[in-house]
Design an enzyme around this catalytic site. Structure first.
Site, PDB file in Angstrom:
ATOM      1  CG  PHE A   1      -0.190  10.636   4.720  1.00  0.00           C
ATOM      2  CD1 PHE A   1      -1.390  11.157   4.264  1.00  0.00           C
ATOM      3  CD2 PHE A   1       0.805  10.375   3.794  1.00  0.00           C
ATOM      4  CE1 PHE A   1      -1.573  11.403   2.909  1.00  0.00           C
ATOM      5  CE2 PHE A   1       0.617  10.615   2.444  1.00  0.00           C
ATOM      6  CZ  PHE A   1      -0.575  11.125   2.006  1.00  0.00           C
ATOM      7  CD  GLU A   2       0.035   5.466   2.656  1.00  0.00           C
ATOM      8  OE1 GLU A   2       0.982   4.782   2.225  1.00  0.00           O
ATOM      9  OE2 GLU A   2      -0.954   5.765   1.983  1.00  0.00           O
ATOM     10  N   GLY A   3       3.178   6.513   7.904  1.00  0.00           N
ATOM     11  CA  GLY A   3       4.447   6.318   8.595  1.00  0.00           C
ATOM     12  C   GLY A   3       5.344   7.525   8.395  1.00  0.00           C
TER      13      GLY A   3
ATOM     14  N   GLY B   1       0.811  -1.214   0.000  1.00  0.00           N
ATOM     15  CA  GLY B   1       0.000   0.000   0.000  1.00  0.00           C
ATOM     16  C   GLY B   1       0.844   1.264   0.000  1.00  0.00           C
ATOM     17  NE  ARG B   2       4.706   2.342   5.347  1.00  0.00           N
ATOM     18  CZ  ARG B   2       4.746   1.307   6.176  1.00  0.00           C
ATOM     19  NH1 ARG B   2       5.094   0.111   5.713  1.00  0.00           N
ATOM     20  NH2 ARG B   2       4.456   1.447   7.449  1.00  0.00           N
TER      21      ARG B   2
END
Length: 646
Positions: A426-428, A295-296
């Site tokens: 975002f997303e880490g 997804g990343r």
């Protein structure tokens, strides 16, 4: 425990407990090879990425056909200035994307989707995101981390048949993990899902729910209490947004990505059928992390698009803007920025395409590659956008609307800078990605010597770990002394006009140096290693540069063999690798020469008020209110802002 039970307070979690929750959620084993994992261990496995994997003919044809339709749509039906001005993607644009099948790009054709590969899905996100980053986020949040991906990986056949056709054509989905007081530390998750007969009853508040304002289906992470017949733990559920008790309480606004539908969602006594639980109880974080492995990759895709646009604008502007008798591009101070943008864009596309194709082939474990791609692309894209604003000068700081109003080309450079800034969060966030990747990078060390440095392990456990570590390092350390990188003839098939073989030899030598540095640090700090976040971050950044260098060289050779601008690709790869080597050497110097210890002392002083005098002479324009909003479970007292698009 009854359905009406609500938590009186957020779970109290120690630092060790939080680490244990995160550790339990990560994949514990390496069942497939990993290029990046080997790189951090000092083993340059070029054979894992070269020859560069390519999509099959059928997949490529299907992907190219969709890209042509998508290009026509975004060029004729999307007005990015309207989205920026109104802070909203028009409903007719979203409806058009649904009709085009864009919401089902990653969904299998048997469920009504397009069945695109990860490579072409990313190319589509790049194309859509170049028209409007808000559209790219809408599509990726729906498919990369929303309902389709978790169900693809962990859903039952019945769940796939119920939900995937809806997601492919009509329904928008969102992923809900973050809470007002819970970000990267999910052990403190407070939203609960209490078993009640054949249902679970959800209570809690979720923050920053991208797509949440318009979503029809939600993936919600909630804590199931342990009880008889229930193992409990953080668990994933598919929730219908129109369920009784679901309220979108706020549509959030940001410095960039003004068109995204991001909100605050409250759950009060929301009944969710047990059939909507994804995976087993307690598997929620594992599902989230596994989903993010691929997804990343949607985020690097958007960064590639940003780099391409930066290069286009820099080229066109710098050729017509004159200073002191010649175009600004011919002044070295500006030319070096253009070179950086061109070389880095080539490398980002190389990294993204390589990681995506590896995901499609499923031969390798790409958890580190995907994380490195996200980390590296988000940082480098931001720098490229910043350089573009600098190249444009005052016009870079001026809004596109203002430029248009006074008769000049409406170039939204400042908007790009604002839109890209969130990618480092975002997303880490970059800081979390450093720690996540570092944990995976030292997994081999911890698997053999972890008990040795764990203060809570018994002497017997430590003795056993010492024996295992001794056997491992006796075999591993000698291999870090010499390798192909020291032979001038190595990688000779990467020499065609421009010689890239020297860069690959550098990668091989440097990967061994990186592994030696990591081993030395673990020997020096042992159990304190986890607190050396500055050191770990630099280790990861070196690995990211080495991965990007490898991808750039392999892509250049692929393009050469395909007859697609091979000579120019070799030139760009060469320049990028030379720039990367300078950054790497600086990072190595900073491993041991830095201000990390002094920084910690200053931080203690700041927090204790020692330097509070330094803050005098200003006024604080911030408004009143708590730092973190109250998220006490209970019925909503606000208007429901949910806006389904039909």
């Amino acid at each position: 425990m009854s359905a009406s039970t609500t938590p009186s307070s957020r779970p109290a979690v120690t630092e060790r407990e939080a680490r244990e929750v995160a550790e339990a959620a990560r994949e514990q084993h390496w069942r497939k090879p990993s290029f990046a994992k080997e790189l951090f261990l000092g083993r340059f496995r070029l054979d894992l990425i070269h020859p560069h994997p390519v999509p099959g003919d059928e997949a490529a044809q299907r992907g190219e056909e969709f890209l042509a339709k998508l290009r026509d749509f975004v060029e004729t039906k999307v007005d990015p200035a309207v989205i920026e001005r109104d802070a909203r993607i028009p409903d007719e644009v979203i409806d058009g994307l649904k009709e085009l099948g864009a919401f089902g790009m990653k969904i299998d054709t048997k469920y009504g989707g397009l069945g695109l590969t990860q490579v072409y899905y990313n190319k589509a996100l790049s194309l859509a995101g170049s028209a409007s980053p808000a559209i790219g986020v809408l599509l990726s949040a729906h498919q990369s981390i929303g309902v389709p991906q978790p169900l693809k990986l962990f859903g039952t056949q019945e769940q796939k048949e119920r939900f995937l056709p809806r997601c492919a054509r009509t329904d928008i989905s969102a992923f809900l993990l973050t809470e007002p007081d819970v970000g990267s530390d999910p052990a403190r998750l407070a939203t609960t899902a209490v078993p009640d007969g054949d249902d679970y009853v959800l209570d809690g508040v979720k923050l920053w729910t991208t797509n949440g304002v318009v979503a029809d289906l939600l993936v919600v992470m909630a804590r199931v209490p342990r009880s008889e017949g229930h193992r409990g733990g953080i668990t994933a559920f598919v929730v219908e947004t129109n369920s009784t008790g679901v309220t979108v309480e706020n549509r959030n606004a940001f410095m960039g990505l003004r068109g995204i539908e991001n909100g605050v969602t409250r759950f009060h006594q929301v009944r969710v059928p047990a059939a909507n639980r994804v995976g087993e109880e307690g598997q929620g974080l594992k599902i989230a992390l596994t989903t993010l492995n691929t997804g990343r990759l949607s985020l690097p895709a958007s960064c590639v698009a940003a780099g391409k646009w930066c290069l286009k604008i820099a080229r066109e502007w710098s050729a017509v803007r004159e200073q002191w008798g010649k175009p600004v591009a011919h002044h070295e101070a500006v030319g070096s920025k253009i070179s950086f943008i061109a070389a880095t864009t080539f490398a980002l596309e190389a990294v993204t395409d390589l990681a995506s194709q590896m995901a499609d082939e499923d031969r390798n474990d790409i958890r580190i590659e995907g994380a490195l791609a996200k980390l590296y692309a988000s940082e480098m894209a931001w720098t490229m956008a910043d350089e573009l604003v600098q190249i444009r000068g005052g016009r870079g700081f001026e809004t596109a609307e203002s430029l248009r109003a006074r008769g000049e080309r409406a170039v939204p450079a400042e908007q790009l800078l604002r839109d890209l800034r969130i990618n480092r969060i975002f997303e880490g966030s970059t800081e979390i990605m450093h720690l996540l990747i570092a944990r995976e990078a030292v997994d081999a060390h911890l698997s053999v010597a972890g008990d040795l440095i764990d203060p809570e392990k018994s002497l017997g456990d430590k003795a056993k770990a010492g024996a295992n570590a001794g056997a491992f390092y006796a075999k591993w350390l000698p291999k870090l002394v010499a390798g192909p990188g020291q032979l001038p003839t190595s990688y000779g098939d990467f020499k065609h006009g421009v010689d890239l073989s020297g860069h690959l030899r550098y990668v091989e030598r440097t990967s061994r140096k990186l592994a030696r540095s990591t081993f030395y640090a673990m020997s020096r700090w042992q159990g304190r290693m986890e607190s050396k976040q500055g050191f770990l971050g630099r280790i990861v950044d070196i690995g990211a540069e080495l991965f990007a260098m490898s991808a750039a060289c392999v892509r250049a050779e692929l393009l050469r063999t395909q007859g697609q601008n091979g000579r120019e690709a070799y030139q760009l790869a060469d320049v990028f690798c030379r720039q990367a080597r300078i950054r790497i050497e600086e990072l190595f110097n900073r491993l041991w020469t830095n201000t990390d210890d002094l920084d910690r002392k200053v931080v203690k002083g700041v927090l204790s008020g020692t330097y509070e005098w330094l803050e005098q002479g200003i006024v604080d324009p911030s408004g009143d209110g708590p730092w973190i909003a109250d998220a006490t479970p209970g019925p909503s007292e606000r208007e429901n802002l949910h806006r389904p698009i039909r």
